[in-house]
Each structure stands twice: as C-alpha cells, then as structure tokens.
Scaffold this active site. Structure first.
Site, PDB file in Angstrom:
ATOM      1  N   LYS A 216      53.706  45.112  42.974  1.00 10.85           N
ATOM      2  CA  LYS A 216      53.639  44.012  42.007  1.00 10.85           C
ATOM      3  C   LYS A 216      52.781  44.485  40.837  1.00 10.85           C
ATOM      4  CE  LYS A 216      52.564  39.084  41.583  1.00 10.85           C
ATOM      5  NZ  LYS A 216      51.221  38.535  41.487  1.00 10.85           N
ATOM      6  N   HIS A 235      42.410  33.986  46.729  1.00 11.82           N
ATOM      7  CA  HIS A 235      43.312  34.145  47.874  1.00 11.82           C
ATOM      8  C   HIS A 235      42.860  35.358  48.681  1.00 11.82           C
ATOM      9  CE1 HIS A 235      44.770  37.125  45.031  1.00 11.82           C
ATOM     10  NE2 HIS A 235      45.396  37.722  46.024  1.00 11.82           N
ATOM     11  N   ASP A 237      44.803  38.623  50.817  1.00 11.13           N
ATOM     12  CA  ASP A 237      46.125  39.245  50.904  1.00 11.13           C
ATOM     13  C   ASP A 237      46.663  39.123  52.329  1.00 11.13           C
ATOM     14  OD1 ASP A 237      45.860  39.952  48.285  1.00 11.13           O
ATOM     15  OD2 ASP A 237      45.588  42.096  48.634  1.00 11.13           O
ATOM     16  N   HIS A 291      39.537  36.908  47.048  1.00 13.99           N
ATOM     17  CA  HIS A 291      39.369  37.497  45.721  1.00 13.99           C
ATOM     18  C   HIS A 291      40.243  36.763  44.706  1.00 13.99           C
ATOM     19  CE1 HIS A 291      42.663  39.669  47.746  1.00 13.99           C
ATOM     20  NE2 HIS A 291      43.165  39.914  46.543  1.00 13.99           N
TER      21      HIS A 291
END
Length: 356
Positions: A216, A235, A237, A291
């Site tokens: 991404k 969020h 990962d 993060h």
C-alpha cells in the site's frame, strides 16, 4: 467544494481550500493530542525513541555476535513492537528505484491515476483509491493510496500494476522478493525467542506458498489544517509483519507508555511493525503497537507499506501451545485471519474504548 465518495484528497488539497471539510475533522479526544509534526521532530530529546536495530550480524558466523543481534531485535519486538531496521541487506539503489517509481505514479494527473481506480463496493480492493469511512463517526482520512498484492508472484494481477513509470513493475518485484527473504529471517529470530524451532512462526502464518504480501503506497497531500486531520487514524496492523519505507517526511506516531511518540526519520532504514497475527501467536509476548499518521501543510508525505498476511481462512490464529501455561493463559480466542479483521471493524464501530 462538494465532497463525494470518489473525491481524491489530492484534488481537495490542490483546490485552494483553506478549511478542510468536516468529514476530515477528528474527534475532540483526538484533537487534543494532534501536534505539529515538525516541532515534534525537533523536540525528540525528551521523548522515548523507537529502537534502531542493526541487522548486520543477524547471520554472523560467531554465535555470540549473532545472538546479541537477535536479542536486540526480540527485545524491540517485546517492548515496542516497532523498530527501524538498518543494514537490512536491501540496497539503497533498489530502495531508491522503488520510491522513484511510486512517486512517479503519484506525480501523474489524478485523471491518469483514475484509470487504476479500485471499487470497494464491488469487491475490487486493488488499485488507486481514497480511504472511505469505515467507522461509526463517518470520518475520512487525509490520504490517497495505491494498493495491490505483490507476492507470491503467481498470485499477482499485473494488469492493475501501474505501467507508468516503466520501472514500477521491475523495481517493485525485486524489492518484494528481497523483502520476503528478510521476513523469513525476522520470523526465524522471533520463533527462537519463543523457544520454538526457527521455521515455526513462518509455518504458522502460511509459509512461502500462503503468506501474502500486499503493498500500500500511502500518499498524504499537504493539508491546510493539519491540526484537525489525520493521514491514518490510530490502529494496529492485522498483519504478521509490516515493512515501511517513506520519503523522509516525518508523520508516523506510536502510542508508547501512554503517550504519542513521533518516529524520527532514520536514513537507509526500513521501519518494521509486529502485527496482530504475531502478537496472537506469541500470546502477547511480541507487541502490535497502536500507531497513526500525522499530516502537515508544508510537505507531501509518501510511505510504502508491505503487509505480510496469513491466508484469510486456512489458518486458525490462536496463541501457540508453547506460549501458554497456567501462569500465562491464552490472551486471544481462536479466530481465522478474516474473523480477526471483521472483529476489529465491529469493535471500532460499536465500542469507543479498547483501540484493538
């Protein structure tokens, strides 16, 4: 300017607006913590620092030298869940090619990039897009992106890879091949730290055939009111591991010991996150850190994130038996990777507490 689901943030940023649309303004709780990223970068003496792990000795023939390197990596994975990797074995020339290719794609007019647009509603998640609201508040993030599967090579769909610039496919392909080998080394080190055989964690996340790498490229345009917006909201990962390059513009923040810490820009490094998948398998011994990404009004920020993900349905994610005891019961219920992702979205929409 009207905001529609397909308005690109880049178009907004270049439209001359002085105030961002309300959809991009964060909640009051978040606004109290959003700071000027350049001031943060200049004021890092009083902040804890994301560990820098030198991988030069990870394959050393001297057992003591090798173990010291591996110990430092595992310590960072346990205490932070994120680190700057240096001397990682991927050449600066190749990394510069990957960055030039990604920047070249985003330097094109929006109309050109739209030829690669995705369509989330119809299930076409690969391609050029902007983050649609996926939370109960309907908030948007100040970013556009390009997302596609990059490994295993036989699972790629090269028809949606950018044809311009012409080095995009060769540079990205070679980078991801080398990154996949690096992931094996990292997983082996983490396995040994849990008292497991070195190939165990890799096997548990799908091995060479089933572990999927997705790229991404995040494009964060200049923002006229950066104190009100986020490039990426807080969020963790879901991946096993995430590897990140960036264009040396600061923006990554980690929630460490109850405060937001801005990661400094370390030349020639790759940032690596431990993802939820490894946190679950290790029963919390390795951390998946919360993060987010800040934006600014002076410089465009670009990052290249490669997510190493297990197959969605084939593997049940749960703490490995060797990580569980009477004193340390399992912290996570068994779920497939797909169920874990759905659980996170459900919690985000329905619970305002636990960020996981």
């Amino acid at each position: 300017m009207l905001i529609s689901a397909n308005t690109r943030v880049e178009s907004l940023a270049k439209s001359g607006i002085h105030q961002i649309p309300k959809e991009y303004i964060r909640t009051q709780d978040e606004l109290t913590t959003i700071t000027d990223v350049f001031a943060e970068e200049n004021n890092q003496q009083c902040q804890p620092q994301v560990p820098i792990i030198d991988l030069n000795d990870i394959d050393s023939k001297d057992p003591k030298t090798q173990e010291k390197c591996r110990h430092e990596l595992r310590k960072a994975a346990s205490e932070w869940g994120v680190m700057h990797l240096v001397n990682h074995g991927i050449s600066g020339d190749l990394i510069n090619r990957v960055k030039a290719a990604g920047e070249g794609f985003f330097d094109q007019p929006v109309e050109e990039k739209e030829k690669y647009s995705n369509d989330i509603a119809s299930g076409k998640i690969q391609g050029y897009g902007s983050k649609l609201a996926n939370n109960a508040c309907g908030q948007l993030e100040w970013e556009d992106y390009f997302f596609h599967l990059v490994f295993p090579e036989e699972k790629r769909d090269l028809t949606i890879w950018p044809s311009t610039p012409n080095d995009y496919i060769p540079a990205t392909t070679e980078y991801v091949r080398q990154l996949r080998a690096l992931a094996t080394k990292i997983l082996a080190t983490l396995s040994l730290g849990l008292g497991l055989e070195e190939g165990r964690l890799e096997k548990e996340v799908g091995g060479m055939d089933e572990l999927i790498l997705q790229l991404k490229i995040n494009y964060y345009p200049k923002c006229p009111q950066p104190e009100l917006a986020l490039g990426v909201e807080a969020h963790t990962d879901v991946s096993a591991l995430t590897f990140i390059l960036h264009n040396m513009v600061p923006g990554l923040q980690l929630f460490y010991n109850g405060q937001w810490v801005t990661a400094k820009c370390v030349p020639d490094s790759i940032i690596m996150h431990i993802g939820d998948t490894v946190e679950i398998l290790s029963n919390g011994k390795y951390k998946s850190i919360l993060h987010r990404g800040l934006v600014n009004k002076e410089k465009v920020r670009i990052s290249w994130a490669v997510f190493c993900e297990p197959p969605k349905e084939k593997i049940i994610l749960k703490p490995l038996p060797e990580t569980v005891s009477e004193e340390e019961p399992p912290l996570f219920p068994p779920r497939t990777f797909q169920q874990h992702m759905e659980h996170k979205v459900f919690k985000k929409n329905n619970e305002a507490v636990d960020p996981k």
